[in-house]
Scaffold this motif. Structure first.
Motif, PDB file in Angstrom:
ATOM      1  N   ASP A 166      68.348  83.838 -42.108  1.00  0.00           N
ATOM      2  CA  ASP A 166      68.184  82.781 -43.097  1.00  0.00           C
ATOM      3  C   ASP A 166      68.981  83.055 -44.371  1.00  0.00           C
ATOM      4  O   ASP A 166      69.464  82.131 -45.012  1.00  0.00           O
ATOM      5  CB  ASP A 166      66.696  82.620 -43.439  1.00  0.00           C
ATOM      6  CG  ASP A 166      66.444  81.405 -44.326  1.00  0.00           C
ATOM      7  OD1 ASP A 166      66.778  80.287 -43.892  1.00  0.00           O
ATOM      8  OD2 ASP A 166      65.940  81.583 -45.445  1.00  0.00           O
ATOM      9  N   ASP A 167      69.132  84.335 -44.730  1.00  0.00           N
ATOM     10  CA  ASP A 167      69.931  84.658 -45.919  1.00  0.00           C
ATOM     11  C   ASP A 167      71.423  84.647 -45.631  1.00  0.00           C
ATOM     12  O   ASP A 167      72.232  84.782 -46.562  1.00  0.00           O
ATOM     13  CB  ASP A 167      69.519  86.018 -46.490  1.00  0.00           C
ATOM     14  CG  ASP A 167      69.615  87.133 -45.469  1.00  0.00           C
ATOM     15  OD1 ASP A 167      70.106  86.875 -44.348  1.00  0.00           O
ATOM     16  OD2 ASP A 167      69.187  88.259 -45.769  1.00  0.00           O
ATOM     17  N   GLY A 168      71.818  84.491 -44.379  1.00  0.00           N
ATOM     18  CA  GLY A 168      73.224  84.409 -44.025  1.00  0.00           C
ATOM     19  C   GLY A 168      73.965  85.720 -44.010  1.00  0.00           C
ATOM     20  O   GLY A 168      75.176  85.757 -43.803  1.00  0.00           O
TER      21      GLY A 168
ATOM     22  N   LYS B  92      62.520  81.411 -39.810  1.00  0.00           N
ATOM     23  CA  LYS B  92      63.083  81.262 -41.155  1.00  0.00           C
ATOM     24  C   LYS B  92      62.661  82.396 -42.076  1.00  0.00           C
ATOM     25  O   LYS B  92      63.381  82.761 -42.995  1.00  0.00           O
ATOM     26  CB  LYS B  92      62.655  79.904 -41.740  1.00  0.00           C
ATOM     27  CG  LYS B  92      63.411  79.470 -42.976  1.00  0.00           C
ATOM     28  CD  LYS B  92      63.017  78.084 -43.410  1.00  0.00           C
ATOM     29  CE  LYS B  92      63.802  77.625 -44.641  1.00  0.00           C
ATOM     30  NZ  LYS B  92      65.243  77.516 -44.359  1.00  0.00           N
TER      31      LYS B  92
ATOM     32  N   PRO C  58      61.478  74.674 -39.049  1.00  0.00           N
ATOM     33  CA  PRO C  58      61.806  75.140 -40.404  1.00  0.00           C
ATOM     34  C   PRO C  58      60.628  75.761 -41.143  1.00  0.00           C
ATOM     35  O   PRO C  58      60.825  76.664 -41.957  1.00  0.00           O
ATOM     36  CB  PRO C  58      62.295  73.859 -41.089  1.00  0.00           C
ATOM     37  CG  PRO C  58      62.835  73.026 -39.984  1.00  0.00           C
ATOM     38  CD  PRO C  58      61.938  73.289 -38.814  1.00  0.00           C
TER      39      PRO C  58
ATOM     40  N   HIS D 246      75.701  71.091 -40.316  1.00  0.00           N
ATOM     41  CA  HIS D 246      75.064  71.611 -41.519  1.00  0.00           C
ATOM     42  C   HIS D 246      74.707  70.429 -42.407  1.00  0.00           C
ATOM     43  O   HIS D 246      75.595  69.769 -42.987  1.00  0.00           O
ATOM     44  CB  HIS D 246      75.987  72.586 -42.242  1.00  0.00           C
ATOM     45  CG  HIS D 246      75.333  73.319 -43.364  1.00  0.00           C
ATOM     46  ND1 HIS D 246      75.553  73.014 -44.687  1.00  0.00           N
ATOM     47  CD2 HIS D 246      74.428  74.339 -43.365  1.00  0.00           C
ATOM     48  CE1 HIS D 246      74.841  73.820 -45.448  1.00  0.00           C
ATOM     49  NE2 HIS D 246      74.145  74.637 -44.675  1.00  0.00           N
TER      50      HIS D 246
ATOM     51  N   LYS E 138      73.113  70.076 -45.316  1.00  0.00           N
ATOM     52  CA  LYS E 138      73.254  70.118 -46.771  1.00  0.00           C
ATOM     53  C   LYS E 138      74.670  69.773 -47.226  1.00  0.00           C
ATOM     54  O   LYS E 138      74.866  69.127 -48.256  1.00  0.00           O
ATOM     55  CB  LYS E 138      72.848  71.500 -47.288  1.00  0.00           C
ATOM     56  CG  LYS E 138      71.375  71.821 -47.085  1.00  0.00           C
ATOM     57  CD  LYS E 138      71.041  73.190 -47.637  1.00  0.00           C
ATOM     58  CE  LYS E 138      69.561  73.519 -47.426  1.00  0.00           C
ATOM     59  NZ  LYS E 138      69.221  74.875 -47.913  1.00  0.00           N
TER      60      LYS E 138
ATOM     61  N   THR F 217      77.729  78.520 -34.691  1.00  0.00           N
ATOM     62  CA  THR F 217      76.606  78.389 -35.617  1.00  0.00           C
ATOM     63  C   THR F 217      77.144  78.499 -37.035  1.00  0.00           C
ATOM     64  O   THR F 217      78.267  78.965 -37.255  1.00  0.00           O
ATOM     65  CB  THR F 217      75.540  79.469 -35.353  1.00  0.00           C
ATOM     66  OG1 THR F 217      74.401  79.236 -36.190  1.00  0.00           O
ATOM     67  CG2 THR F 217      76.073  80.855 -35.635  1.00  0.00           C
TER      68      THR F 217
ATOM     69  N   ASN G  69      75.927  79.363 -41.259  1.00  0.00           N
ATOM     70  CA  ASN G  69      74.868  79.994 -42.047  1.00  0.00           C
ATOM     71  C   ASN G  69      74.232  78.993 -43.005  1.00  0.00           C
ATOM     72  O   ASN G  69      74.663  77.847 -43.125  1.00  0.00           O
ATOM     73  CB  ASN G  69      75.397  81.221 -42.782  1.00  0.00           C
ATOM     74  CG  ASN G  69      76.358  80.867 -43.895  1.00  0.00           C
ATOM     75  OD1 ASN G  69      76.902  79.772 -43.927  1.00  0.00           O
ATOM     76  ND2 ASN G  69      76.568  81.804 -44.804  1.00  0.00           N
ATOM     77  N   GLU G  70      73.203  79.443 -43.702  1.00  0.00           N
ATOM     78  CA  GLU G  70      72.384  78.546 -44.520  1.00  0.00           C
ATOM     79  C   GLU G  70      73.181  77.920 -45.659  1.00  0.00           C
ATOM     80  O   GLU G  70      72.988  76.756 -46.001  1.00  0.00           O
ATOM     81  CB  GLU G  70      71.185  79.323 -45.076  1.00  0.00           C
ATOM     82  CG  GLU G  70      70.202  78.488 -45.883  1.00  0.00           C
ATOM     83  CD  GLU G  70      69.443  77.475 -45.036  1.00  0.00           C
ATOM     84  OE1 GLU G  70      68.921  76.502 -45.600  1.00  0.00           O
ATOM     85  OE2 GLU G  70      69.382  77.660 -43.806  1.00  0.00           O
ATOM     86  N   SER G  71      74.099  78.680 -46.236  1.00  0.00           N
ATOM     87  CA  SER G  71      74.867  78.149 -47.364  1.00  0.00           C
ATOM     88  C   SER G  71      76.019  77.260 -46.917  1.00  0.00           C
ATOM     89  O   SER G  71      76.629  76.581 -47.750  1.00  0.00           O
ATOM     90  CB  SER G  71      75.416  79.304 -48.210  1.00  0.00           C
ATOM     91  OG  SER G  71      76.302  80.100 -47.446  1.00  0.00           O
TER      92      SER G  71
END
Length: 910
Positions: free
Chosen positions: A24-26, A65, A106, A264, A266, A304, A306-308
């Motif tokens: 989750d932190d990438g 997560k 999530p 992604h 976001k 895949t 990452n979160e950012s």
């Protein structure tokens, strides 16, 4: 000799098949490697492999997560739940069907599972609920697809799940029964498999991507009528709303198909991987192509993000390739690839920090033991590389190949600087290097002679004749320079290369010799024979001094076509590779079987036996016969069921018949077989490595977590140590900390000692603690920021106790290699920092009001002149000709040389 080795890491394989997942932190990337899972730390440049094993290869995995639970599932639907932080297995479970994908919600309370054509929703095990005997509780099961489900996607609020299937549709499912009417929609219209479906960030749109390269954008809207235009209703009628296609887009890739896709929400980034190795990045909903790149000619199997949204990870199973790409800067964060074919040989560098592997694909790879990453790849060989070996100083590597060449590699500049060939073209299968690095010898199965070359000139010096059969193994003694050779003529010979007389008497072994190892002090030679014996001879007297019967210790395993158990199997009841430990008290052995055995040489007993793999997808891992799978036509596992697959790509077999080396070439289809091709102890004596079918297995002794006091009495306590430290009794406090052997206490005392007292404390410390102190500094300094402080400690200890260390070299091999590894790591950073800030230094020194005049005084300190041709040139230190210490030309910069950035390969971590 310590025998409590445990599996610690898996190198040489970075990806096999299945999903790859970001934490989750990438910062961490999880990748399935066969039946295990590896974790790559992209920030701290480290990696590790979980110790647990599946019964088959891992196909899908996911991390919740919160980063606490890891769920991995193999080909048969058997799942293992793991505590990701503690790396402990919590539970085993069997879903009894092939699972295509698993996804945690999530909020972490549920996870969705695609098993066949069914969607299953399970509750995530929690600590506060007592489910000791049933940690997995199924919440709901959905059926609606007519063929297998390919992918799953959760909505951001964890209320809905979208599934895509081979039946050309996607469906949305509700977790709660109350919202079932809102989520009973089937998304139809695609003309090929739907590879992925995703929610937008506001959940107003849904994007579906099919295998033929079509992207549909769906929105939740009402069908407009004339009545609706005339009358404006105050309340919205939900019954009139439904999901409709708003836009259609196409990738237009020609013959290439979509293999994987991710989104992604976001940043509205859609990443698509194709069967021709190409990947594209689009911005939705405008469908703007941002980037288009290729990672080779082979399909991109998984992707895949990452979160950012900054890093993209790609995996290609055919090449075993793993990439992490930063799309904004267009640079690679990670670019790793394992060997394409079977590994043949391995060797440790003299300081134990690197492992070099050679394989049938003609490549040589240099792996960093601490980080687990590949530092360089050499591809000059045109055929299989059979053996690799370092010189004693560790700056030069030699390799032999069946292409008829012996090559020498410079590991400072990462280049091939010498090629050795024989008078006629023969394939070399064994290699030995003189400890001084002046002579290299090679043997072949084609010729009965041993070829000797000069490293300096590259000329063939001599051809040693005497053996009456093919040469199977060569080995030099590290002390007296004696060469031992083994042959299929059931003899071994001891050659004095630098002696006047080359006449030697053969030592009869009475069986074909498969492997040979010389004890590090040169007093004994051990051979492994075809009869399953390890026989030990005294080199000076030529007599047998020991014999170990290994046949009962070997687990040969049974193949799927065998009609007997492994106990009754006579296959591979011998070892093909053996190696001595540093002190000569133990031998580690491996062969074409599922066993790695560690033997005690003086007592001739088995200390430990390690199972190479429990992967049932490999031949040789089963022990017992399952009669329910045996029919008149053979085993049911041998029946080819690929022709029943619904996908054309799965039905087509592109493999060459009988293409695996070492099997029965008369069979049309060959299954990978578990075997160990090379084993070697680390020079630090705390680990050993084994090259196997699964990859490069590292077994190490980890005693850092155990409380192991040394010379402890009642008065030595942590409180007394702190009191002595506060009273500035630094030597007394340091000795008490080492007696307690508590790492946090040693660390506190070590960093509290003032710089002015370091030399005094180092001079007064008892000699029994010197090895412990050097080992601590070597390990601590790799993570410490105080480079100069650590170097002052090392200099003070060596200045005060250098003569004692020189007289007891065997006791200080591990600490000195730890120190050398630390200095080897920092030298690259220091030199690179000096070069990068050259002009900054000039600018800062010229802004004090004075101008540096042009001329002979306009030079950078420590030889960093811009016009200097030998800026990076290194010279051998005259003080020590054995330890491999090198210094830069200039002032007292005595540092060992690490990797050269300018000559590193494209697989180096950027």
């Amino acid at each position: 000799m310590k025998s409590d080795f445990k599996f610690s890491n898996l190198l040489g394989t970075v990806y096999r098949q299945g999903d790859i997942v970001f934490s989750d932190d990438g910062k961490q990337l999880l990748s399935p490697v066969g039946n295990r899972v590896s974790v790559f730390d992209l920030i701290n440049n480290k990696s590790f492999t979980f110790e647990y094993e599946h019964r088959k290869n891992v196909t899908t995995l996911d991390l919740n997560k919160q980063g606490t639970l890891l769920l991995s599932i193999d080909e048969d639907g058997r799942a293992i739940l793991v505590n990701f932080k503690a790396r402990n297995v919590l539970h085993h479970f069997n879903f009894k069907d092939k699972c295509y994908q698993v996804k945690f919600s999530p909020d972490g309370k549920l996870f969705a599972l695609a098993t066949g054509r069914f969607l299953q929703i399970w509750k995530t095990p929690e600590v506060n609920q007592d489910r000791q005997f049933a940690p997995f509780v199924r919440h709901r099961i959905h059926a609606g697809h007519f063929q297998d489900i390919l992918s799953l996607t959760w909505s951001p609020d964890s209320r809905f799940v979208i599934s895509t299937s081979k039946d050309l549709t996607a469906k949305i499912w509700s977790i709660d029964s109350d919202e079932k009417d809102l989520a009973s929609t089937t998304f139809a219209g695609h003309r090929d498999y739907v590879m992925g479906a995703f929610f937008s960030a506001d959940q107003e749109n849904i994007y579906t991507v099919s295998k033929d390269g079509a992207l549909f954008i769906w929105e939740y809207s009402a069908k407009k009528t004339e009545d609706d235009e005339d009358e404006m209703e105050d309340e919205i009628d939900i019954s009139k709303y439904s999901w409709r296609i708003a836009q259609k887009h196409f990738f237009y890739t020609g013959q290439a198909k979509v293999k994987c896709v991710t989104f992604h929400a976001k940043s509205n980034l859609l990443v698509v991987g194709f069967s021709n190795g190409e990947f594209r990045i689009y911005e939705l909903p405008s469908f703007t192509l941002i980037q288009q790149l290729s990672m080779g000619q082979n399909p991109v199997n998984t992707v895949t993000i990452n979160e950012s949204g900054e890093w993209l990870a790609f995996g290609s199973s055919k090449l075993g390739q793993l990439l992490v790409y930063e799309w904004q800067s267009e640079s690679y964060i990670l670019k790793q690839q394992g060997h394409f074919d079977a590994t043949n040989s391995l060797t440790y560098s003299p300081d134990g920090s690197r492992v070099v592997t050679a394989a049938d694909d003609g490549k040589i790879k240099v792996w960093d033991v601490a980080s687990g990453f590949c530092l360089a790849t050499f591809e000059e060989h045109t055929s299989s590389v059979t053996q690799v070996q370092f010189t004693k100083k560790g700056q030069v590597l030699f390799s032999s190949s069946i292409d008829g060449t012996i090559r020498a590699w410079d590991l400072i500049r990462y280049r091939n600087f010498r090629v050795f060939t024989a008078a006629e073209r023969i394939s070399f299968n064994s290699l030995a290097v003189d400890p001084s690095g002046e002579v290299v010898c090679a043997g072949s199965l084609d010729s009965f002679d041993i070829h000797v070359w000069s490293v300096q000139t590259g000329q063939l010096l001599d051809t040693l004749s005497g053996h009456e059969g093919p040469i199977s193994a060569l080995s030099f003694s590290q002390e007296n320079g004696v060469l031992a050779s083994a042959s299929w003529d059931k003899t071994i010979r001891i050659w004095s290369i630098f002696g006047r007389s080359q006449q030697v008497e053969p030592i009869e072994v009475y069986s074909d010799v498969l492997a040979l190892a010389v004890r590090p002090d040169g007093s004994q030679v051990a051979v492994s024979t075809l009869k399953g014996q390890i026989t030990i001879f005294d080199i000076q007297e030529g007599k047998q001094v020991g014999n170990i019967d290994c046949r009962r210790d070997i687990i040969s395993g049974r193949n799927l076509e065998d009609r007997f158990t492994s106990k009754n199997s006579e296959r591979s009841k011998f070892f093909t590779t053996i190696n001595y430990s540093f002190d000569g008290m133990a031998i580690v052995a491996g062969g074409n079987n599922n066993s790695i055995c560690l033997y005690d040489v003086p007592n001739e007993v088995l200390l430990r036996r390690f199972i190479v793999s429990r992967n049932m997808a490999l031949n040789g891992t089963l022990e017992f016969l399952n009669s329910s799978k045996m029919t008149e036509a053979g085993s049911l596992d041998l029946i080819d069921e690929d022709g029943e697959n619904s996908d054309l790509e799965d039905r087509i077999d592109n493999t060459l018949p009988g293409s695996r080396r070492g099997g029965d070439l008369s069979t049309r289809k060959l299954r990978p077989e578990v075997r160990v091709t090379a084993v070697e102890f680390s020079p630090t004596a705390s680990a050993f490595a084994a090259a196997s079918t699964e990859g490069l297995l590292i077994y190490s002794v980890n005693d850092s977590i155990f409380f192991d006091p040394f010379d402890l009495d009642v008065d030595v306590t942590p409180q007394a140590t702190i009191e002595a430290l506060n009273e500035k009794e630094y030597l007394n406090a340091l000795v008490m900390a080492f007696r307690l052997n508590e790492e946090y206490l040693i660390n506190r005392v070590y960093e509290t000692i003032p710089l002015s007292e370091v030399l005094l404390v180092a001079t007064g410390i008892p000699v029994v603690y010197i090895a412990k102190l050097l080992t601590f500094i070597g390990n601590f300094s790799l993570e410490s920021q105080h480079i100069e402080f650590n170097l002052i400690w090392i200099k003070s200890i060596l200045s005060a106790h250098g003569s004692y260390i020189n007289l007891h070299k065997n006791n200080f091999s591990t600490p000195m290699r730890a120190i050398q590894r630390f200095i080897g790591r920092i030298v690259k950073d220091v030199t690179a920092l000096s070069k990068d800030n050259k002009y900054t230094y000039r600018f800062l020194t010229s802004t004090d009001g004075s101008v540096i005049p042009e001329g002979e005084n306009n030079e950078m300190p420590d030889g960093d002149d811009e016009d200097s041709e030998d800026e990076d040139e290194v010279v051998q230190s005259e003080d020590d000709d054995e330890s491999g210490w090198i210094g830069f030309e200039g002032k007292d910069n005595k540092l060992p040389v690490g990797n050269n950035d300018d000559e590193s390969s494209d697989e180096e971590r950027i």
